[in-house]
Motif scaffolding. Structure first.
Motif, PDB file in Angstrom:
ATOM      1  N   ALA A 281       0.884  -1.234  -0.187  1.00 35.98           N
ATOM      2  CA  ALA A 281      -0.001  -0.074   0.050  1.00 35.98           C
ATOM      3  C   ALA A 281       0.763   1.427  -0.149  1.00 35.98           C
ATOM      4  CB  ALA A 281      -1.045   0.020   1.269  1.00 35.98           C
ATOM      5  N   CYS A 282       1.928   1.316   0.769  1.00 37.16           N
ATOM      6  CA  CYS A 282       2.860   2.603   0.824  1.00 37.16           C
ATOM      7  C   CYS A 282       3.658   2.667  -0.465  1.00 37.16           C
ATOM      8  CB  CYS A 282       3.724   2.328   2.004  1.00 37.16           C
ATOM      9  SG  CYS A 282       3.187   2.494   3.671  1.00 37.16           S
ATOM     10  N   THR A 283       4.033   1.530  -0.965  1.00 41.29           N
ATOM     11  CA  THR A 283       4.648   1.595  -2.243  1.00 41.29           C
ATOM     12  C   THR A 283       3.838   1.987  -3.366  1.00 41.29           C
ATOM     13  OG1 THR A 283       5.864  -0.724  -1.760  1.00 41.29           O
ATOM     14  CG2 THR A 283       5.681   0.036  -4.088  1.00 41.29           C
ATOM     15  N   SER A 284       2.556   1.809  -3.269  1.00 37.73           N
ATOM     16  CA  SER A 284       1.644   2.401  -4.469  1.00 37.73           C
ATOM     17  C   SER A 284       1.532   3.820  -4.304  1.00 37.73           C
ATOM     18  CB  SER A 284       0.323   1.772  -4.255  1.00 37.73           C
ATOM     19  OG  SER A 284      -0.503   2.279  -3.167  1.00 37.73           O
TER      20      SER A 284
ATOM     21  N   LEU B 245      -5.741   4.710   3.582  1.00 35.85           N
ATOM     22  CA  LEU B 245      -4.508   4.273   3.635  1.00 35.85           C
ATOM     23  C   LEU B 245      -3.886   4.732   5.059  1.00 35.85           C
ATOM     24  CD1 LEU B 245      -1.764   3.230   2.734  1.00 35.85           C
ATOM     25  CD2 LEU B 245      -1.185   5.427   1.814  1.00 35.85           C
ATOM     26  N   PHE B 246      -4.187   6.031   5.489  1.00 30.90           N
ATOM     27  CA  PHE B 246      -3.878   6.297   6.920  1.00 30.90           C
ATOM     28  C   PHE B 246      -4.689   5.843   7.971  1.00 30.90           C
ATOM     29  CE2 PHE B 246      -1.656   9.963   4.181  1.00 30.90           C
ATOM     30  CZ  PHE B 246      -0.442   9.077   4.149  1.00 30.90           C
ATOM     31  N   THR B 247      -5.870   5.398   7.762  1.00 28.59           N
ATOM     32  CA  THR B 247      -6.446   5.033   8.619  1.00 28.59           C
ATOM     33  C   THR B 247      -6.959   3.408   8.923  1.00 28.59           C
ATOM     34  OG1 THR B 247      -8.434   5.514   7.587  1.00 28.59           O
ATOM     35  CG2 THR B 247      -7.332   7.185   9.106  1.00 28.59           C
TER      36      THR B 247
ATOM     37  N   ARG C  77      -8.414  13.786  10.853  1.00 27.51           N
ATOM     38  CA  ARG C  77      -7.913  14.334   9.588  1.00 27.51           C
ATOM     39  C   ARG C  77      -8.559  15.452   8.965  1.00 27.51           C
ATOM     40  NH1 ARG C  77      -4.113  11.607   7.195  1.00 27.51           N
ATOM     41  NH2 ARG C  77      -4.847  12.362   4.773  1.00 27.51           N
ATOM     42  N   ILE C  78      -9.571  15.761   9.410  1.00 29.84           N
ATOM     43  CA  ILE C  78     -10.689  16.797   8.917  1.00 29.84           C
ATOM     44  C   ILE C  78      -9.643  18.281   9.346  1.00 29.84           C
ATOM     45  CG2 ILE C  78     -12.696  18.297   9.207  1.00 29.84           C
ATOM     46  CD1 ILE C  78     -14.130  15.662   9.231  1.00 29.84           C
TER      47      ILE C  78
END
Length: 456
Positions: free
Chosen positions: A51-54, A143-145, A374-375
């Protein structure tokens, strides 16, 4: 200078990581619990690495591709703002569906939306690119959550030792750094030979492999799947508004991570202004990632002996020092050193804050609450970017932002210490100390988070 610093830090990183690995292996028993936990970590980290690579395959060439299509700074800024706005609005809704419909299913949505976003890079039309940027913003919210939410839920469901969650977070930061370096080098090689669109095609292939591995390696887990989506939002907002711990954690996280986003915008012009020749972007970026990995390894060690909030305090203090140096110094060496200090601090921050999130955020609304955080982050970054401040004033803004985050961390540490003291008091006095006229004690304990109390 840049190449020598990269090699020196890489050697330091390998040595530190080697020592930590050797010490950990010497204490490894090889029990069924150890083997089960190692298998769980592997299943998570392999998927997370893809996921990070993408994400990293695209990062270096988004701005360059927009410029090649003939768009100026104003239009490119509008495209980036669209991504932040979509992350704050649509991303919050999409990622929050994970609690209701399943985290594994939401990862499939991530693969689809990020893949379509990459495909839009083949078209120079502004509105197509805008649509793609909006999809990318929503995808990064997932991705971040959602990946973290899946991991924490599985960790609890398998009854692994609670303190081991910090080890997984530290390894995730390490994996992210390795992915960034590898993806950056691969994207640079491909782009130089075949054009700047091909790294986005490679990201699509990566996302397809990711979807396949998720289907084979991950089970499904949920937050509160029995409640309608609208009620799930209400429950999540109720947790944020009613719990000072969760609220303080959210504001602290939003402030500090906004400084990280601003750093991404600023480091290139800051170093280029101090250097007459073209700076080696790839080498500098790789050096930042090595510093990040050093920070994650240091955090992994510190979290074994120090409370998570104390590790956060150290990281925030280092960040204030780094930004203060950037604001005051005009020497290239001092600025670059400050950047490296900040990257080490960021590497320390992620495992520590992830550990605290695992303690405090209720499982039923984990993905939703993490996206609520994140808002304000996205809107704060948009305000600063639209303000078009000069570099030195933006560094000063970062000093203020991180200083406020440090103050919030002190408040959070006080609240957690008070909760810990209340637990000890209850253990000594039994239920008698939490009944009758002393009902405030039970209120405090309930506010920590029901089923998550074992992580406090």
């Amino acid at each position: 200078m840049f190449h020598q610093v990269f090699l020196a830090l890489l050697i330091v990183c390998i040595l530190i990581r080697g020592v930590v690995y050797w010490r950990r292996r010497s204490h490894w028993v090889g029990s069924e619990q150890d083997k089960s936990f190692s298998s769980f970590q592997l299943r998570y980290l392999v998927v997370y690495a893809l996921a990070c690579t993408s994400d990293w395959l695209q990062g270096a060439y988004v701005y360059a591709l927009y410029s090649d299509y003939g768009y100026g700074k104003k239009e490119v800024g509008e495209l980036f703002i669209a991504g932040y706005a979509a992350s704050a609005l649509f991303g919050t809704f999409v990622a929050s569906m994970a609690d209701r419909f399943g985290r594994k299913r939401t990862v499939y949505i991530f693969c689809l939306t990020y893949g379509v976003s990459c495909a839009t890079k083949h078209f120079p039309n502004f509105w197509v690119l805008l649509f793609g940027r909006a999809l990318a913003g929503a995808s990064t919210s997932i991705l971040f959550t959602v990946f973290e939410a899946w991991m924490v839920c599985e960790h609890k469901a398998n009854h692994f030792i609670p303190s081991l969650v910090s080890e997984t977070f530290a390894k995730a930061v390490l994996v992210n750094g390795i992915s960034a370096i590898a993806a950056g080098q691969a994207a640079g090689l491909i782009a130089s030979k075949y054009g700047k669109v091909l790294p986005f095609d490679l990201a699509i292939l990566d996302l397809c492999v990711l979807a396949l591995l998720v289907s084979l390696m991950w089970g499904e887990n949920y937050g509160n799947k029995s409640e309608p989506l609208q009620k799930g939002f209400k429950i999540a907002f109720h947790h944020v508004l009613s719990s000072e711990r969760i609220r303080t954690l959210g504001f602290m996280q939003s402030l500090y991570e906004s400084s990280m986003f601003l750093f991404v915008f600023l480091w290139t012009p800051a170093l280029q202004n101090d250097n007459s020749s073209e700076i080696p972007h790839g080498t500098i970026f790789s050096t930042f990632m090595v510093a990040l990995m050093i920070g994650s390894t240091v955090s992994d060690v510190l979290l074994k002996v120090l409370a998570s909030e104390l590790v956060l305090r150290i990281a925030f203090a280092m960040s204030v020092f780094a930004f203060l140096t950037c604001a005051l110094s005009e020497r290239l060496e001092s600025t670059f050193t400050a950047f490296l200090v900040f990257e080490v601090a960021v590497g320390m921050y992620f495992p520590a804050v992830g550990t605290i999130r695992a303690k405090l955020i209720p499982e039923e609304s984990r993905s939703t609450i993490m996206n609520i955080y994140r808002i304000p982050l996205n809107f704060l970054v948009m305000v600063v970017v639209l303000g078009n401040f000069d570099i030195r004033n933006t560094w000063k803004a970062c000093i203020v932002i991180v200083s406020v985050a440090l103050a919030l961390e002190s408040r959070l540490a006080y609240l957690l210490h008070r909760d810990h003291h209340a637990h000890e008091l209850e253990a000594l006095t039994g239920d008698r100390g939490c009944n009758g006229t002393n009902s405030g004690c039970s209120t405090t304990l309930r506010a920590v988070g029901g089923e998550n109390e074992e992580y406090i």
